[in-house]
Design a protein around this motif. Structure first.
Motif, PDB file in Angstrom:
ATOM      1  N   ALA A 262      39.339  57.495 -13.778  1.00  0.00           N
ATOM      2  CA  ALA A 262      39.671  58.900 -13.537  1.00  0.00           C
ATOM      3  C   ALA A 262      38.411  59.765 -13.532  1.00  0.00           C
ATOM      4  O   ALA A 262      38.272  60.674 -12.698  1.00  0.00           O
ATOM      5  CB  ALA A 262      40.652  59.391 -14.607  1.00  0.00           C
ATOM      6  N   LEU A 263      37.498  59.491 -14.450  1.00  0.00           N
ATOM      7  CA  LEU A 263      36.271  60.288 -14.517  1.00  0.00           C
ATOM      8  C   LEU A 263      35.389  60.046 -13.294  1.00  0.00           C
ATOM      9  O   LEU A 263      34.765  60.973 -12.773  1.00  0.00           O
ATOM     10  CB  LEU A 263      35.513  59.963 -15.801  1.00  0.00           C
ATOM     11  N   ARG A 264      35.336  58.805 -12.832  1.00  0.00           N
ATOM     12  CA  ARG A 264      34.557  58.530 -11.615  1.00  0.00           C
ATOM     13  C   ARG A 264      35.129  59.289 -10.428  1.00  0.00           C
ATOM     14  O   ARG A 264      34.379  59.835  -9.598  1.00  0.00           O
ATOM     15  CB  ARG A 264      34.555  57.024 -11.327  1.00  0.00           C
ATOM     16  N   LYS A 265      36.453  59.332 -10.333  1.00  0.00           N
ATOM     17  CA  LYS A 265      37.075  60.061  -9.230  1.00  0.00           C
ATOM     18  C   LYS A 265      36.811  61.557  -9.334  1.00  0.00           C
ATOM     19  O   LYS A 265      36.618  62.244  -8.321  1.00  0.00           O
ATOM     20  CB  LYS A 265      38.580  59.787  -9.211  1.00  0.00           C
ATOM     21  N   LEU A 383      40.233  73.704  -8.177  1.00  0.00           N
ATOM     22  CA  LEU A 383      39.318  72.649  -8.602  1.00  0.00           C
ATOM     23  C   LEU A 383      40.186  71.479  -9.084  1.00  0.00           C
ATOM     24  O   LEU A 383      40.764  71.529 -10.171  1.00  0.00           O
ATOM     25  CB  LEU A 383      38.395  73.132  -9.729  1.00  0.00           C
ATOM     26  N   LEU A 384      40.321  70.457  -8.262  1.00  0.00           N
ATOM     27  CA  LEU A 384      41.158  69.302  -8.602  1.00  0.00           C
ATOM     28  C   LEU A 384      40.419  68.395  -9.574  1.00  0.00           C
ATOM     29  O   LEU A 384      39.239  68.084  -9.379  1.00  0.00           O
ATOM     30  CB  LEU A 384      41.533  68.524  -7.345  1.00  0.00           C
ATOM     31  N   ILE A 385      41.140  67.941 -10.610  1.00  0.00           N
ATOM     32  CA  ILE A 385      40.502  67.076 -11.602  1.00  0.00           C
ATOM     33  C   ILE A 385      40.613  65.603 -11.210  1.00  0.00           C
ATOM     34  O   ILE A 385      39.918  64.772 -11.799  1.00  0.00           O
ATOM     35  CB  ILE A 385      41.085  67.301 -13.004  1.00  0.00           C
ATOM     36  N   ARG A 386      41.484  65.249 -10.290  1.00  0.00           N
ATOM     37  CA  ARG A 386      41.568  63.925  -9.676  1.00  0.00           C
ATOM     38  C   ARG A 386      41.840  62.793 -10.683  1.00  0.00           C
ATOM     39  O   ARG A 386      41.329  61.685 -10.526  1.00  0.00           O
ATOM     40  CB  ARG A 386      40.275  63.599  -8.929  1.00  0.00           C
ATOM     41  N   ALA A 387      42.636  63.056 -11.688  1.00  0.00           N
ATOM     42  CA  ALA A 387      42.889  62.034 -12.703  1.00  0.00           C
ATOM     43  C   ALA A 387      43.917  61.007 -12.263  1.00  0.00           C
ATOM     44  O   ALA A 387      44.046  59.954 -12.895  1.00  0.00           O
ATOM     45  CB  ALA A 387      43.339  62.693 -14.004  1.00  0.00           C
ATOM     46  N   GLY A 388      44.657  61.283 -11.190  1.00  0.00           N
ATOM     47  CA  GLY A 388      45.740  60.396 -10.799  1.00  0.00           C
ATOM     48  C   GLY A 388      46.984  60.672 -11.624  1.00  0.00           C
ATOM     49  O   GLY A 388      46.945  61.431 -12.597  1.00  0.00           O
ATOM     50  N   PRO A 389      48.116  60.078 -11.267  1.00  0.00           N
ATOM     51  CA  PRO A 389      49.381  60.389 -11.955  1.00  0.00           C
ATOM     52  C   PRO A 389      49.318  60.028 -13.437  1.00  0.00           C
ATOM     53  O   PRO A 389      48.806  58.972 -13.813  1.00  0.00           O
ATOM     54  CB  PRO A 389      50.420  59.537 -11.216  1.00  0.00           C
ATOM     55  N   SER A 400      40.412  64.471 -20.545  1.00  0.00           N
ATOM     56  CA  SER A 400      39.025  64.063 -20.292  1.00  0.00           C
ATOM     57  C   SER A 400      38.544  64.577 -18.941  1.00  0.00           C
ATOM     58  O   SER A 400      37.419  65.071 -18.803  1.00  0.00           O
ATOM     59  CB  SER A 400      38.901  62.538 -20.350  1.00  0.00           C
ATOM     60  N   SER A 401      39.403  64.477 -17.937  1.00  0.00           N
ATOM     61  CA  SER A 401      39.013  64.944 -16.599  1.00  0.00           C
ATOM     62  C   SER A 401      38.888  66.466 -16.557  1.00  0.00           C
ATOM     63  O   SER A 401      38.032  67.007 -15.846  1.00  0.00           O
ATOM     64  CB  SER A 401      40.033  64.470 -15.560  1.00  0.00           C
ATOM     65  N   GLN A 402      39.732  67.171 -17.309  1.00  0.00           N
ATOM     66  CA  GLN A 402      39.603  68.634 -17.390  1.00  0.00           C
ATOM     67  C   GLN A 402      38.276  69.036 -18.028  1.00  0.00           C
ATOM     68  O   GLN A 402      37.615  69.987 -17.580  1.00  0.00           O
ATOM     69  CB  GLN A 402      40.770  69.220 -18.181  1.00  0.00           C
ATOM     70  N   VAL A 403      37.877  68.327 -19.077  1.00  0.00           N
ATOM     71  CA  VAL A 403      36.604  68.624 -19.731  1.00  0.00           C
ATOM     72  C   VAL A 403      35.444  68.408 -18.756  1.00  0.00           C
ATOM     73  O   VAL A 403      34.523  69.233 -18.671  1.00  0.00           O
ATOM     74  CB  VAL A 403      36.437  67.753 -20.995  1.00  0.00           C
ATOM     75  N   PRO A 430      31.543  57.501 -17.444  1.00  0.00           N
ATOM     76  CA  PRO A 430      32.612  56.510 -17.240  1.00  0.00           C
ATOM     77  C   PRO A 430      32.284  55.152 -17.865  1.00  0.00           C
ATOM     78  O   PRO A 430      33.140  54.520 -18.485  1.00  0.00           O
ATOM     79  CB  PRO A 430      32.729  56.428 -15.718  1.00  0.00           C
ATOM     80  N   GLY A 431      31.041  54.708 -17.700  1.00  0.00           N
ATOM     81  CA  GLY A 431      30.637  53.441 -18.289  1.00  0.00           C
ATOM     82  C   GLY A 431      30.654  53.473 -19.800  1.00  0.00           C
ATOM     83  O   GLY A 431      31.017  52.481 -20.459  1.00  0.00           O
ATOM     84  N   GLN A 432      30.271  54.597 -20.382  1.00  0.00           N
ATOM     85  CA  GLN A 432      30.281  54.714 -21.837  1.00  0.00           C
ATOM     86  C   GLN A 432      31.709  54.728 -22.386  1.00  0.00           C
ATOM     87  O   GLN A 432      31.976  54.162 -23.455  1.00  0.00           O
ATOM     88  CB  GLN A 432      29.531  55.977 -22.263  1.00  0.00           C
ATOM     89  N   VAL A 433      32.628  55.364 -21.667  1.00  0.00           N
ATOM     90  CA  VAL A 433      34.036  55.336 -22.086  1.00  0.00           C
ATOM     91  C   VAL A 433      34.546  53.898 -22.052  1.00  0.00           C
ATOM     92  O   VAL A 433      35.254  53.451 -22.971  1.00  0.00           O
ATOM     93  CB  VAL A 433      34.901  56.242 -21.194  1.00  0.00           C
ATOM     94  N   GLN A 434      34.186  53.152 -21.008  1.00  0.00           N
ATOM     95  CA  GLN A 434      34.601  51.754 -20.937  1.00  0.00           C
ATOM     96  C   GLN A 434      34.016  50.946 -22.090  1.00  0.00           C
ATOM     97  O   GLN A 434      34.713  50.121 -22.713  1.00  0.00           O
ATOM     98  CB  GLN A 434      34.166  51.142 -19.604  1.00  0.00           C
TER      99      GLN A 434
END
Length: 596
Positions: A262-265, A383-389, A400-403, A430-434
């Motif tokens: 989601a963050l990458r998107k 401003l779309l956050i693009r997190a997906g459903p 997280s995507s809003q932040v 994103p990598g650090q979250v993973q």
């Protein structure tokens, strides 16, 4: 609140479509559910409780080319079979499902009762089929009767109605979402796209006071005067797999683990690592003198973070609870911007606050997850956050995507000297979250403290919203008492509640003044025998005073809150799982709050 599904043109599998659609809408309400199918007569089945009770009751017994369904979040009357939708008229010839609140239903009900109509439920919705019945009795067509009934209503509503002898669904909306799905030989109607996404990705978004007619796979949309409207058909980028559990035990856990993607998107195409700059097309030319955020719940915590980030960048900014702002708006100066933070784009309080800002001539921005939502259509910018459903009621990846989106906004409208450092931190996030998800010890911490009497969360600066969000997640899905505070405020009253049975989660990153002061607050807690769980990058000595440590990778202080929040999401999830809670559908809550 509540979810509506409708279908025409599916012949023998209408019931399957309705039940599948209701499964996709359970995050909107799960107090009760029901369906109505028309095939020369109306066949109706509805049950109090979650959807599986309806599925067991209905079996495969209902057939018809046209049908509507509903899953309820109670507003008028408790969850009972009688209060479940669909509701019918005296003759059993008309069935209606409704999302919203009809404010003048008492007056209408008294009028109808005086005319001989009998009512079987406590709901506001039941007046609608009786109003339709009254108009039909006077010779009106089904469509004319539906329009006549709607003209009598005050409040918010998304409505769908069927009759026994008409192979059509009539629907309309006012301050409550409704979207059409366009198939090759079928047409669909729902409160939200996931309800029919497995059948079609082509959608038509209804505006307030649009009227839709669906029959035999065809559809038309007219205005309040009956004039045909030319509505565009859009394609939804989500796919059906994104709304499935994909092997996870709960949607919430799946969505926590979807955060790297989601963050990458959210960042894709907006961050230029070579120049260290951020560019968002929808924000081009935006240069407000001040910013006001309006939001509710989890989105309000993201708004608090956004306001702090903008203030740090030299832009005057405040965050307001949308429900308060709508009735008592704060003064705004020239060239101000009001930002509505709303995952669904349909949150009633946030929409009211944005409309109040527009009435005062202020530019508005929707920060949301849903393309085509009411907020995106009504605001000046999006401003779309693009997190997906996001299906789980407790918001995770959308926060997280809003932040991250708040960082994009701040970088766009403020002239900061550390933009390259922030860009690098966002690139690595994103990598650090993973990395965190792969190594988190949150489950063992949850098991250790699952029997605690309550939970406290503290943090300073950008970590204050994280403390609030951590407490909210714990409350939402564990039903345990939890509170979040600015770290320095614990000693100004709440410390009286701290005992050896109330663990304190302290978010501490870096080794600057904020960290030093927060460690001092940790010592105050530790001195009173309360267990401390440090959520930290190890840069300070907070872990020395903690009984447990949840580690996060080192990063820019403005980005660290995302990592800390993921750890707290996992703790709440695992505590709830240990307690056997209904994690995806916590009691009394629904995903999209479309009533004020």
């Amino acid at each position: 609140m509540c979810g509506i599904i409708g279908c025409t043109g599916r012949a023998e599998d209408t019931l399957d479509v309705l039940l599948s659609g209701l499964e996709g809408l359970e995050y909107r309400g799960y107090d009760s559910a029901g369906v109505a199918l028309a095939n020369g007569s109306l066949e109706i089945c509805k049950r109090q409780g979650e959807l599986d009770r309806l599925q067991q009751a209905v079996g495969n017994s209902l057939r018809g080319p046209v049908g509507i369904g509903h899953t309820r979040w109670s507003t008028h009357g408790p969850p009972t079979d009688a209060n479940a939708h669909p509701h019918t008229d005296c003759t059993g010839n008309v069935a209606v499902v409704h999302n919203g609140i009809i404010e003048n239903y008492d007056e209408l009900k008294a009028e109808l009762h005086a005319r001989g109509h009998e009512f079987e439920s406590d709901t506001d919705t039941e007046v609608v089929p009786h109003l339709i019945e009254a108009a039909l009795a006077e010779g009106a067509s089904f469509e004319a009767a539906f329009r006549e009934a709607v003209s009598r209503l005050e409040g918010s509503y998304a409505l769908a109605a069927v009759t026994a002898d008409t192979e059509a669904i009539l629907a309309t909306r006012h301050d409550s979402p409704l979207v059409l799905g366009v198939g090759d030989d079928a047409a669909y109607l729902a409160s939200d796209v996931p309800a029919f996404l497995e059948y079609t990705d082509r959608v038509v978004y209804l505006e307030d006071d649009d009227f839709a007619r669906l029959e035999s796979g065809a559809w038309t949309v007219t205005d309040a005067d009956g004039q045909l409207l030319d509505k565009s058909v859009s394609r939804v980028e989500w796919d059906a797999e994104e709304t499935a559990k994909s092997g996870y035990d709960h949607y919430m856990l799946k969505e926590i683990h979807e955060q790297p993607r989601a963050l990458r998107k959210c960042l894709r195409g907006r961050v230029d690592e070579l120049t260290g700059s951020i560019q968002v097309d929808s924000l081009e030319g935006l240069s407000p003198s001040s910013v006001q955020f309006v939001a509710c719940g989890t989105s309000y915590h993201a708004a608090l973070y956004g306001a702090q980030t903008l203030r740090d960048a030299g832009i005057p900014a405040q965050a307001f609870l949308a429900s308060e702002y709508a009735t008592a708006p704060a003064p705004v100066g020239d060239d101000a911007l009001v930002v509505g933070v709303t995952q669904s784009g349909e949150t009633a309080d946030t929409l009211s606050a944005l409309r109040e800002a527009q009435r005062r001539g202020v530019e508005t921005l929707a920060m949301t997850n849903v393309v085509g939502s009411t907020a995106t259509r009504e605001c000046d910018r999006t401003l779309l956050i693009r997190a997906g459903p996001e299906i789980g009621v407790a918001a995770t990846k959308t926060f997280s995507s809003q932040v991250v989106a708040c960082n994009l906004l701040a970088a766009t409208i403020a002239d900061r000297g550390d933009s390259r450092e922030i860009v690098e931190a966002l690139r690595d996030l994103p990598g650090q979250v993973q990395e965190l998800l792969d190594a988190s010890r949150a489950e063992s911490v949850a098991k250790r403290f699952v029997d605690s009497e309550g939970y406290f969360f503290i943090g300073r600066g950008h970590h204050h919203p994280v403390a609030l969000e951590g407490a909210l997640k714990m409350k939402e899905i564990t039903y345990k008492h939890a509170e979040g505070f600015p770290a320095g405020e614990l000693k100004h009253g709440p410390l009286a509640l701290v005992t050896d049975q109330t663990p304190v989660f302290a978010v501490v990153t870096g080794d600057g003044e904020e960290a030093t002061k927060t460690v001092g607050n940790v010592k105050e807690v530790e001195a009173r025998d309360a267990p401390v769980v440090a959520v930290t990058d190890g840069a300070s000595d907070a872990s020395r005073y903690a009984e447990a440590v949840l580690e996060i990778p080192e990063t820019h202080p403005q980005v660290a809150p995302v990592l800390a929040n993921v750890q707290l999401q996992l703790v709440a999830y695992h505590v709830a799982n240990e307690l056997g809670r209904s994690i995806d559908k916590p009691r009394n809550l629904a995903k999209s709050v479309t009533v004020e």
